[in-house]
Design a protein around this motif. Structure first.
Motif, PDB file in Angstrom:
ATOM      1  N   LEU A  95     -67.018  57.326 -74.290  1.00  0.00           N
ATOM      2  CA  LEU A  95     -66.097  56.627 -73.836  1.00  0.00           C
ATOM      3  C   LEU A  95     -64.628  57.164 -73.775  1.00  0.00           C
ATOM      4  O   LEU A  95     -63.520  56.985 -72.998  1.00  0.00           O
ATOM      5  N   HIS A 127     -69.944  49.511 -70.390  1.00  0.00           N
ATOM      6  CA  HIS A 127     -70.625  50.071 -71.302  1.00  0.00           C
ATOM      7  C   HIS A 127     -71.550  49.512 -72.064  1.00  0.00           C
ATOM      8  O   HIS A 127     -71.492  48.314 -72.486  1.00  0.00           O
ATOM      9  N   ASP A 160     -62.792  40.228 -72.885  1.00  0.00           N
ATOM     10  CA  ASP A 160     -63.475  40.142 -74.113  1.00  0.00           C
ATOM     11  C   ASP A 160     -64.646  39.137 -73.911  1.00  0.00           C
ATOM     12  O   ASP A 160     -64.404  37.760 -73.699  1.00  0.00           O
ATOM     13  N   MET A 216     -62.239  49.535 -74.445  1.00  0.00           N
ATOM     14  CA  MET A 216     -62.442  49.953 -73.201  1.00  0.00           C
ATOM     15  C   MET A 216     -60.786  50.197 -72.340  1.00  0.00           C
ATOM     16  O   MET A 216     -60.685  50.676 -71.353  1.00  0.00           O
ATOM     17  N   HIS A 270     -67.115  45.885 -71.721  1.00  0.00           N
ATOM     18  CA  HIS A 270     -67.306  46.405 -73.018  1.00  0.00           C
ATOM     19  C   HIS A 270     -68.944  46.279 -73.431  1.00  0.00           C
ATOM     20  O   HIS A 270     -69.513  45.277 -72.804  1.00  0.00           O
ATOM     21  N   GLY A 283     -68.355  45.957 -78.906  1.00  0.00           N
ATOM     22  CA  GLY A 283     -66.957  46.434 -78.552  1.00  0.00           C
ATOM     23  C   GLY A 283     -66.001  45.508 -78.243  1.00  0.00           C
ATOM     24  O   GLY A 283     -66.019  44.344 -78.882  1.00  0.00           O
ATOM     25  N   SER A 284     -64.889  45.753 -77.351  1.00  0.00           N
ATOM     26  CA  SER A 284     -63.837  44.797 -77.043  1.00  0.00           C
ATOM     27  C   SER A 284     -63.223  45.322 -75.973  1.00  0.00           C
ATOM     28  O   SER A 284     -63.209  46.319 -75.467  1.00  0.00           O
ATOM     29  N   THR A 289     -60.151  49.475 -81.478  1.00  0.00           N
ATOM     30  CA  THR A 289     -61.034  48.436 -80.874  1.00  0.00           C
ATOM     31  C   THR A 289     -60.129  47.194 -81.657  1.00  0.00           C
ATOM     32  O   THR A 289     -59.409  47.224 -82.664  1.00  0.00           O
TER      33      THR A 289
END
Length: 503
Positions: free
Chosen positions: A232, A153, A101, A83, A74, A78-79, A392
């Motif tokens: 995404l 990403h 993560d 994704m 990610h 993000g996390s 997320t």
């Protein structure tokens, strides 16, 4: 001459509206929960933590033999959960997807050094976490080590391209919204797919175009009409990733989790109206004298401007919450200034003696306290559950447990100041909230706030609008003046404290 139908009193109409809202809320929650349950159909997942890195393995059921392994990383803030739709798409093509993560994100309680600055120590931490994930995936007995694919990403796109450039045994790489490529060796990595949203900041597209020209076997895809996050969830993005991995599986379903989560949000949003009325009833609220509208807006703009300036220097910037420390300071300073203006100058009317428009029955303190506890808990559930299940990671880990009350206190001060400055006038309250969003945006543009603020401002604006709407619902119930601020603080603080990176 008209005759009003029997029972069509204002009270009866209110009851009917509340009943309809309750039914709609229940339906939205039911369909949302069902949709989230169905999102996992045909897939299995298992979680593991290796060398401190939380990993989630996703695969389709009923697939035999060795298959490609895909590590998915990610971006900043993000996390792995953000994704997860990409992982689902990859798994439905017959590959084994592995989400991680990275430090400071999602379920990983470690801090990310230099978070948001792309510093050397930050890059080293990302490379370590990515190496752990790749090594773990290679140990899976049904993964073909010659078909390892990396997907990333934003910040994660930079990490996977750098890793693949130094590891020629990586078969293919997908970089979504790559932030920079200047330090990549000429022509490496091989087999690079570059995806960028058509509505992203121009720098992302420039980077993708430059990278596509610096190697063979590369493909550039511009997905129209999407920005940095929505790329995404775009169907074109998922189609391209599926084809790059190997294709031939089930069609991608990029909204299989996001859409049901949206129904949950809708259900919780609608359900708040009948719940608040049930707990608090409906009674006249004292009419507090208000200052002229131009004065309120001018004071709000001044307070937000000073909040942006002072907040950039406040001790809260040292909080181990990237971006969140700055936003916390901004909200705290702005709220204090709004409350001070309402108390002393130039808004003395906002805290003068209330002028009731009708006799006001006093509510028992115990009932107000119980209602406050239930509505605040409801607010936390309403924002945390849909976000965590469909968007997320939104559950606190590590330092987030003590950061949460700190951020909530700053949100409470800001919203209380807004309530006092506007004398509880809903549209003025919404305007003051909007001014705060604009000031936060401007502070990022001129360099007072981290540039990443520009990417999270849209989500922050949604949360601010949400709490303003719920505050408008609470006022006709005669709720204490502190209750809208308390409920709103829960809505704002929870996503900030649980989703922004630990740094």
């Amino acid at each position: 001459m008209s005759v009003r139908p029997v029972g069509a009193t204002p009270a009866a109409r209110r009851v009917a509206v509340l009943a309809v809202l309750a039914v709609l809320a229940a339906l939205a929650l039911a369909f949302g929960g069902y949709g989230l349950a169905r999102a996992d159909a045909g897939l299995t997942s298992r979680r593991a933590t290796v060398d401190g890195v939380p990993l989630t393995e996703v695969r389709a059921t009923g697939v035999a033999g060795r298959r490609p392994g895909v590590v998915i990383t990610h971006g900043f803030a993000g996390s792995a959960r953000l994704m997860r739709p990409i992982a689902d798409t990859v798994a439905r093509q017959g590959a084994i997807a592995l989400l991680l993560d990275v430090a400071g994100h999602g379920a990983n309680p470690a801090r990310l050094p230099g978070a948001g600055r792309d510093a050397a120590d930050s890059r080293a931490t990302l490379e370590h976490d990515l190496s752990v994930a790749v090594a773990y995936l290679r140990t899976r007995p049904d993964v073909d080590p010659a078909r390892i694919v990396l997907v990333g990403h934003s910040m994660g796109a930079g990490a996977v391209t750098r890793y693949a450039a130094g590891h020629p045994d990586v078969a293919r790489t997908v970089a979504i919204s790559l932030p920079d490529s200047e330090d990549l060796p000429e022509g490496r990595p091989d087999g690079l797919l570059l995806i960028v949203g058509g509505a992203e900041f121009p720098a992302f597209r420039d980077t993708a175009e430059a990278a596509s020209r610096r190697g063979v076997g590369r493909r550039l895809v511009v997905v129209p009409g999407v920005e940095h996050v929505s790329v995404l969830f775009a169907g074109r993005t998922h189609d391209e990733v599926a084809a790059w991995v190997g294709g031939g599986g089930d069609p991608p379903r990029p909204l299989a989790r996001l859409a049901p989560a949206g129904l949950l949000l809708l259900g919780f949003g609608l359900g708040f109206v009948p719940l608040a009325t049930l707990l608090l009833g409906r009674r006249p609220r004292p009419s507090w004298p208000a200052a002229p509208t131009p004065a309120v807006l001018a004071v709000a703009a001044s307070a937000a401007g000073l909040g942006a300036l002072v907040g950039a220097l406040a001790p809260t910037t040292r909080l181990p919450l990237a971006v969140g420390g700055h936003v916390t300071g901004f909200l705290l300073v702005t709220g204090v200034l709004l409350a001070a203006a309402a108390r002393w100058w130039p808004l003395p009317a906002a805290t003068s003696t209330p002028v009731p428009t009708a006799p006001v029955a006093h509510r028992a303190p115990v009932r107000s306290a119980v209602a406050a506890a239930l509505l605040t808990g409801y607010a936390v559930t309403a924002v945390a559950v849909p976000i965590h299940l469909g968007f997320t990671a939104a559950l606190p880990v590590g330092d987030r447990w003590w950061l949460l009350p700190v951020v909530a206190a700053a949100c409470l001060v800001f919203l209380t100041g807004a309530e006092l400055a506007t004398a509880g006038r809903s549209w003025r309250y919404a305007a003051v909230s909007g001014i705060a969003v604009l000031a936060l945006t401007a502070s990022a543009v001129v360099g007072l706030a981290p540039g990443f603020v520009l990417l999270v401002v849209p989500l922050f604006a949604v949360l601010v609008g949400w709490q303003a709407a719920w505050a408008a619902v609470l006022r006709p119930t005669g709720a204490p003046r502190w209750l809208p601020a308390l409920v709103g603080a829960a809505l704002l603080a929870w996503p900030m404290a649980t989703t922004l990176p630990l740094s």
